[in-house]
Design a protein around this motif. Structure first.
Motif, PDB file in Angstrom:
ATOM      1  N   LYS A  91       0.998  -1.117  -0.175  1.00 13.34           N
ATOM      2  CA  LYS A  91      -0.058  -0.229   0.223  1.00 13.34           C
ATOM      3  C   LYS A  91       0.516   1.285   0.851  1.00 13.34           C
ATOM      4  N   TYR A  92       1.974   0.880   0.298  1.00 13.01           N
ATOM      5  CA  TYR A  92       2.907   2.666   0.591  1.00 13.01           C
ATOM      6  C   TYR A  92       4.056   1.744  -0.730  1.00 13.01           C
ATOM      7  N   ARG A  93       4.210   2.773  -1.835  1.00 14.67           N
ATOM      8  CA  ARG A  93       5.671   2.390  -2.991  1.00 14.67           C
ATOM      9  C   ARG A  93       6.475   3.565  -2.840  1.00 14.67           C
ATOM     10  N   VAL A  94       7.809   3.510  -2.687  1.00 14.21           N
ATOM     11  CA  VAL A  94       8.554   4.405  -2.774  1.00 14.21           C
ATOM     12  C   VAL A  94       9.711   4.588  -4.247  1.00 14.21           C
ATOM     13  N   TYR A  95       9.571   5.140  -5.192  1.00 12.39           N
ATOM     14  CA  TYR A  95      10.215   5.405  -6.477  1.00 12.39           C
ATOM     15  C   TYR A  95      11.744   5.786  -6.004  1.00 12.39           C
ATOM     16  N   PRO A  96      12.880   5.745  -6.197  1.00 13.66           N
ATOM     17  CA  PRO A  96      14.017   6.159  -6.335  1.00 13.66           C
ATOM     18  C   PRO A  96      14.412   7.500  -7.345  1.00 13.66           C
ATOM     19  N   HIS A  97      14.090   8.010  -7.726  1.00 12.86           N
ATOM     20  CA  HIS A  97      14.190   8.677  -9.054  1.00 12.86           C
ATOM     21  C   HIS A  97      15.741   9.115  -8.727  1.00 12.86           C
ATOM     22  N   PHE A  98      15.821   9.921  -7.179  1.00 13.20           N
ATOM     23  CA  PHE A  98      16.948  10.222  -7.544  1.00 13.20           C
ATOM     24  C   PHE A  98      18.466   9.972  -6.300  1.00 13.20           C
ATOM     25  N   PRO A  99      19.162   9.234  -6.226  1.00 17.31           N
ATOM     26  CA  PRO A  99      19.241   8.379  -4.524  1.00 17.31           C
ATOM     27  C   PRO A  99      20.642   9.774  -4.606  1.00 17.31           C
ATOM     28  N   PHE A 100      21.028   8.810  -3.161  1.00 15.23           N
ATOM     29  CA  PHE A 100      21.697  10.139  -2.840  1.00 15.23           C
ATOM     30  C   PHE A 100      22.952   9.925  -2.887  1.00 15.23           C
ATOM     31  N   GLU A 101      23.712  10.737  -3.388  1.00 16.88           N
ATOM     32  CA  GLU A 101      25.392  10.683  -3.835  1.00 16.88           C
ATOM     33  C   GLU A 101      25.890  11.753  -2.501  1.00 16.88           C
ATOM     34  N   ASP A 102      27.298  11.712  -2.725  1.00 17.99           N
ATOM     35  CA  ASP A 102      28.036  12.263  -1.938  1.00 17.99           C
ATOM     36  C   ASP A 102      28.285  13.998  -2.202  1.00 17.99           C
ATOM     37  N   GLU A 103      28.793  14.359  -3.846  1.00 17.64           N
ATOM     38  CA  GLU A 103      28.188  15.549  -3.888  1.00 17.64           C
ATOM     39  C   GLU A 103      26.987  16.334  -3.666  1.00 17.64           C
ATOM     40  N   LYS A 104      26.509  15.955  -3.125  1.00 26.01           N
ATOM     41  CA  LYS A 104      24.629  16.175  -3.637  1.00 26.01           C
ATOM     42  C   LYS A 104      24.196  15.706  -1.598  1.00 26.01           C
ATOM     43  N   ARG A 105      23.999  17.049  -1.386  1.00 25.46           N
ATOM     44  CA  ARG A 105      23.074  16.623  -0.388  1.00 25.46           C
ATOM     45  C   ARG A 105      21.276  16.476  -0.079  1.00 25.46           C
TER      46      ARG A 105
END
Length: 184
Positions: A91-105
């Motif tokens: 019932k709860y779905r998450v789509y990681p479009h832009f995962p974490f990157e070290d150079e971005k916060r």
């Protein structure tokens, strides 16, 4: 030329040119000869790890900025190619479009919550904030023992370094965008 040598050659040249440095200046800063720097940039040399580290340290850049393929300036992320994660029996779905990157916060997700869907989240690391915009339906967010109902077209920002929860309190599917911001 091997692919890694091609990547290093292109990255070194691009970094040198962006810093407006001559081959001589790079040699002076890094302790690697001008001839070797030129050979590396032309792909005529396979630099050792030690040489790559000397260049990175001398130019005050990361080792990975020399060995990784540069990311394109523009990237389309197709939802059909994203591996979604789900909770609460789907019932709860998450789509990681832009995962974490070290150079971005930050990282960016889209979330779909079926009617009645619920997710309880532990605290994220200290200083983390969440930014949510609801595009369809509504979501009730519980943080600090208070509840906030956010409807289509509205947004909420909150400190996510404490337990919090999301609940589709409406009658239809909820679609929202979620940005997590991490402090440096």
């Amino acid at each position: 030329m091997e692919e890694i040598n091609f990547i290093i050659a292109n990255n070194l040249k691009a970094i040198r040119e962006s810093k407006k440095l001559s081959l001589e200046k790079v040699a002076e800063l890094t302790g690697v000869s001008k001839t070797m720097i030129g050979q590396i940039e032309r792909g005529g040399s396979s630099p050792t790890i030690t040489t790559i580290w000397k260049i990175a340290n001398g130019l005050k850049i990361s080792f990975s900025s020399l060995i990784n393929s540069p990311q394109p300036d523009t990237k389309i992320v197709l939802k059909s190619e994203i591996q979604s994660l789900s909770e609460d029996n789907g019932k709860y779905r998450v789509y990681p479009h832009f995962p974490f990157e070290d150079e971005k916060r930050f990282e960016v997700y889209s979330v779909e919550i079926e009617k009645g869907g619920f997710l309880s989240s532990d605290s994220h690391r200290e200083g983390t904030e969440e930014y949510i915009t609801v595009f369809e339906g509504e979501v009730t967010v519980r943080v600090n023992n208070e509840e906030y109902t956010v409807r289509s077209g509205d947004s909420i920002r909150f400190k996510a370094d404490r337990p919090h929860a999301y609940h589709n309190s409406g009658e239809t599917l909820t679609r929202l965008s979620m940005i997590l911001y991490y402090p440096a």
